[in-house]
Design a protein around this motif. Structure first.
Motif, PDB file in Angstrom:
ATOM      1  N   GLN A   1       0.845  -1.184   0.000  1.00 22.59           N
ATOM      2  CA  GLN A   1       0.000   0.000   0.000  1.00 22.59           C
ATOM      3  C   GLN A   1       0.885   1.240   0.000  1.00 22.59           C
ATOM      4  OE1 GLN A   1      -2.354  -0.943   3.558  1.00 22.59           O
ATOM      5  NE2 GLN A   1      -1.310   0.732   4.658  1.00 22.59           N
ATOM      6  N   ALA A   2       0.241   2.389  -0.226  1.00 22.68           N
ATOM      7  CA  ALA A   2       0.982   3.624  -0.432  1.00 22.68           C
ATOM      8  C   ALA A   2       1.655   4.132   0.839  1.00 22.68           C
ATOM      9  CB  ALA A   2       0.072   4.698  -1.011  1.00 22.68           C
TER      10      ALA A   2
ATOM     11  N   GLY B   1       5.296  -3.139  10.983  1.00 24.21           N
ATOM     12  CA  GLY B   1       6.281  -4.092  10.482  1.00 24.21           C
ATOM     13  C   GLY B   1       6.504  -4.003   8.988  1.00 24.21           C
ATOM     14  N   ALA B   2       5.778  -3.100   8.309  1.00 22.16           N
ATOM     15  CA  ALA B   2       5.959  -2.952   6.866  1.00 22.16           C
ATOM     16  C   ALA B   2       7.309  -2.303   6.564  1.00 22.16           C
ATOM     17  CB  ALA B   2       4.828  -2.115   6.280  1.00 22.16           C
ATOM     18  N   PHE B   3       7.850  -2.585   5.392  1.00 19.53           N
ATOM     19  CA  PHE B   3       9.134  -2.023   4.992  1.00 19.53           C
ATOM     20  C   PHE B   3       8.980  -1.263   3.675  1.00 19.53           C
ATOM     21  CE2 PHE B   3       8.748  -6.392   3.568  1.00 19.53           C
ATOM     22  CZ  PHE B   3       9.079  -6.328   2.217  1.00 19.53           C
ATOM     23  N   PRO B   4       9.779  -0.218   3.467  1.00 20.15           N
ATOM     24  CA  PRO B   4       9.664   0.576   2.231  1.00 20.15           C
ATOM     25  C   PRO B   4      10.219  -0.185   1.026  1.00 20.15           C
ATOM     26  CG  PRO B   4      11.494   1.355   3.564  1.00 20.15           C
ATOM     27  CD  PRO B   4      10.783   0.315   4.398  1.00 20.15           C
ATOM     28  N   ALA B   5       9.598   0.058  -0.122  1.00 17.25           N
ATOM     29  CA  ALA B   5      10.036  -0.584  -1.362  1.00 17.25           C
ATOM     30  C   ALA B   5       9.664   0.314  -2.536  1.00 17.25           C
ATOM     31  CB  ALA B   5       9.385  -1.959  -1.511  1.00 17.25           C
ATOM     32  N   ARG B   6      10.171  -0.023  -3.689  1.00 21.99           N
ATOM     33  CA  ARG B   6       9.871   0.744  -4.903  1.00 21.99           C
ATOM     34  C   ARG B   6       9.337  -0.200  -5.979  1.00 21.99           C
ATOM     35  NH1 ARG B   6      13.270   5.650  -7.279  1.00 21.99           N
ATOM     36  NH2 ARG B   6      12.138   6.490  -5.484  1.00 21.99           N
ATOM     37  N   VAL B   7       8.332   0.270  -6.713  1.00 21.37           N
ATOM     38  CA  VAL B   7       7.744  -0.528  -7.790  1.00 21.37           C
ATOM     39  C   VAL B   7       8.646  -0.446  -9.016  1.00 21.37           C
ATOM     40  CG1 VAL B   7       5.764  -0.823  -9.321  1.00 21.37           C
ATOM     41  CG2 VAL B   7       5.399  -0.125  -6.937  1.00 21.37           C
ATOM     42  N   GLU B   8       9.207  -1.584  -9.416  1.00 20.00           N
ATOM     43  CA  GLU B   8      10.091  -1.645 -10.578  1.00 20.00           C
ATOM     44  C   GLU B   8       9.348  -2.079 -11.843  1.00 20.00           C
ATOM     45  OE1 GLU B   8      13.055  -0.548 -10.558  1.00 20.00           O
ATOM     46  OE2 GLU B   8      13.444  -0.401  -8.402  1.00 20.00           O
ATOM     47  N   GLU B   9       8.378  -2.964 -11.676  1.00 21.94           N
ATOM     48  CA  GLU B   9       7.602  -3.452 -12.824  1.00 21.94           C
ATOM     49  C   GLU B   9       6.160  -3.661 -12.398  1.00 21.94           C
ATOM     50  OE1 GLU B   9       9.126  -6.900 -14.840  1.00 21.94           O
ATOM     51  OE2 GLU B   9      11.216  -6.329 -14.477  1.00 21.94           O
TER      52      GLU B   9
ATOM     53  N   THR C   1      13.828  -3.543  -2.779  1.00 23.13           N
ATOM     54  CA  THR C   1      14.167  -2.965  -1.489  1.00 23.13           C
ATOM     55  C   THR C   1      15.626  -3.305  -1.234  1.00 23.13           C
ATOM     56  OG1 THR C   1      13.715  -2.985   0.890  1.00 23.13           O
ATOM     57  CG2 THR C   1      13.182  -4.998  -0.335  1.00 23.13           C
ATOM     58  N   GLY C   2      16.482  -2.293  -1.295  1.00 22.85           N
ATOM     59  CA  GLY C   2      17.909  -2.559  -1.245  1.00 22.85           C
ATOM     60  C   GLY C   2      18.328  -3.343  -2.477  1.00 22.85           C
ATOM     61  N   GLU C   3      19.064  -4.425  -2.276  1.00 24.37           N
ATOM     62  CA  GLU C   3      19.506  -5.275  -3.384  1.00 24.37           C
ATOM     63  C   GLU C   3      18.482  -6.359  -3.729  1.00 24.37           C
ATOM     64  OE1 GLU C   3      22.375  -4.892  -5.116  1.00 24.37           O
ATOM     65  OE2 GLU C   3      22.678  -3.058  -3.945  1.00 24.37           O
ATOM     66  N   MET C   4      17.412  -6.431  -2.961  1.00 26.71           N
ATOM     67  CA  MET C   4      16.459  -7.525  -3.093  1.00 26.71           C
ATOM     68  C   MET C   4      15.284  -7.141  -3.993  1.00 26.71           C
ATOM     69  SD  MET C   4      14.646  -9.534   0.053  1.00 26.71           S
ATOM     70  CE  MET C   4      13.948  -7.994   0.678  1.00 26.71           C
TER      71      MET C   4
ATOM     72  N   GLY D   1       7.826   2.979 -10.513  1.00 27.22           N
ATOM     73  CA  GLY D   1       8.632   4.060  -9.981  1.00 27.22           C
ATOM     74  C   GLY D   1       8.118   4.642  -8.684  1.00 27.22           C
ATOM     75  N   SER D   2       6.894   4.243  -8.283  1.00 24.28           N
ATOM     76  CA  SER D   2       6.329   4.800  -7.052  1.00 24.28           C
ATOM     77  C   SER D   2       6.902   4.100  -5.824  1.00 24.28           C
ATOM     78  CB  SER D   2       4.799   4.675  -7.061  1.00 24.28           C
ATOM     79  OG  SER D   2       4.402   3.319  -7.129  1.00 24.28           O
ATOM     80  N   ASP D   3       6.957   4.851  -4.711  1.00 22.71           N
ATOM     81  CA  ASP D   3       7.413   4.305  -3.436  1.00 22.71           C
ATOM     82  C   ASP D   3       6.219   3.770  -2.664  1.00 22.71           C
ATOM     83  OD1 ASP D   3      10.149   4.946  -3.782  1.00 22.71           O
ATOM     84  OD2 ASP D   3       9.720   7.033  -3.264  1.00 22.71           O
ATOM     85  N   VAL D   4       6.347   2.558  -2.142  1.00 29.46           N
ATOM     86  CA  VAL D   4       5.249   1.901  -1.430  1.00 29.46           C
ATOM     87  C   VAL D   4       5.790   1.277  -0.147  1.00 29.46           C
ATOM     88  CG1 VAL D   4       3.971   1.410  -3.556  1.00 29.46           C
ATOM     89  CG2 VAL D   4       5.628  -0.264  -2.691  1.00 29.46           C
TER      90      VAL D   4
END
Length: 258
Positions: free
Chosen positions: A187-188, A195-203, A217-220, A235-238
């Motif tokens: 979610q946004a 416990g959620a962690f930040p990530a970025r939408v790549e595809e 998220t990082g190298e993962m 490209g959005s941050d979630v």
């Protein structure tokens, strides 16, 4: 031809089987006058008419298009219930295995990896081979940090997750985490997601009934399946949250020697 059966009994049995596979009235047609699904039913009828105790079906739907395969899966399941014959169904299609089976045997290199109900082999895979074969899965290299009362804290890059630790594992062991794409929620914001962690939408791939994302998220990188209404632009941050109870850990030696 049916041996040790009178002509009238043979005719009655043939008619019954044709009706069972929805081919009644098509007895006089040639193969090239039948559709792909009807030709598959002819093959089934030829097997069923001899009333076998066990019927082996080896990739029976492999030459059919997607919609016809789905319809034939339903018909095969109904047919098995009606006849009571044990079907041994060989397939590389995980969807077919899960949809049709009462029990599944997963084979690899001539060895039985796991035998159980569809839910057992999907939700509680015996090893990484089963986890990887039975549907989509993220397999992440990780390290076991600590074990307390059977629960292990695993670390993979910037991700830390606490899940049941397999018996015999100890702190410092290298493992692989198996995380199903549908067990990751995104979610946004992290509101309501402790416990959620930040990530970025790549595809992002729109598949009609769902959206499939690749998050970094990082190298993962994580493959995620979300509801079709859950739209996040590339490209959005979630924020992402993994359902720890649905994750499994396997020793790295298991994945390296498989």
């Amino acid at each position: 031809k049916l041996r040790n059966v009178s002509k009238s009994e043979a005719r009655e049995r043939v008619d019954r089987v044709l009706d069972m596979v929805n081919l009644a009235g098509l007895e006089s047609r040639y193969p090239n006058e039948l559709s792909g699904g009807q030709q598959q039913r002819v093959a089934l009828a030829r097997s069923l008419v001899v009333e076998p105790a066990v019927l082996l079906l080896d990739e029976p739907l492999s030459n059919l298009d997607a919609k016809l395969r789905e319809r034939m899966r339903t018909e095969l399941k109904t047919l098995q219930r009606r006849t009571g014959i044990t079907f041994i169904y060989v397939t590389h299609d995980q969807t077919e295995a899960l949809a049709l089976s009462d029990h599944i045997a997963v084979m690899h290199d001539g060895r039985l990896q796991q035998y159980g109900t569809p839910r057992e082999v999907y939700c509680e895979p015996a090893n990484h081979i089963v986890a990887d074969f039975m549907g989509l899965v993220n397999l992440l290299p990780a390290r076991l940090i600590e074990v307390t009362a059977g629960t292990g804290v695993f670390e993979s890059g910037t991700l830390r997750i606490a899940i049941p630790a397999p018996q015999g594992m100890k702190a410092g062991d290298r493992v692989h985490l198996a995380i199903r794409p549908e067990t990751i929620r995104i979610q946004a914001s992290n509101a309501g997601l402790p416990g959620a962690f930040p990530a970025r939408v790549e595809e992002r791939n729109y598949l009609g009934n769902l959206n499939e994302y690749v998050l970094s998220t990082g190298e993962m990188h994580l493959r995620v399946q979300a509801d079709a209404q859950a739209y996040f632009p590339v490209g959005s941050d979630v924020f992402a949250l993994i359902d720890a109870q649905q994750c499994r850990a396997f020793a790295s030696t298991d994945t390296e020697t498989a």
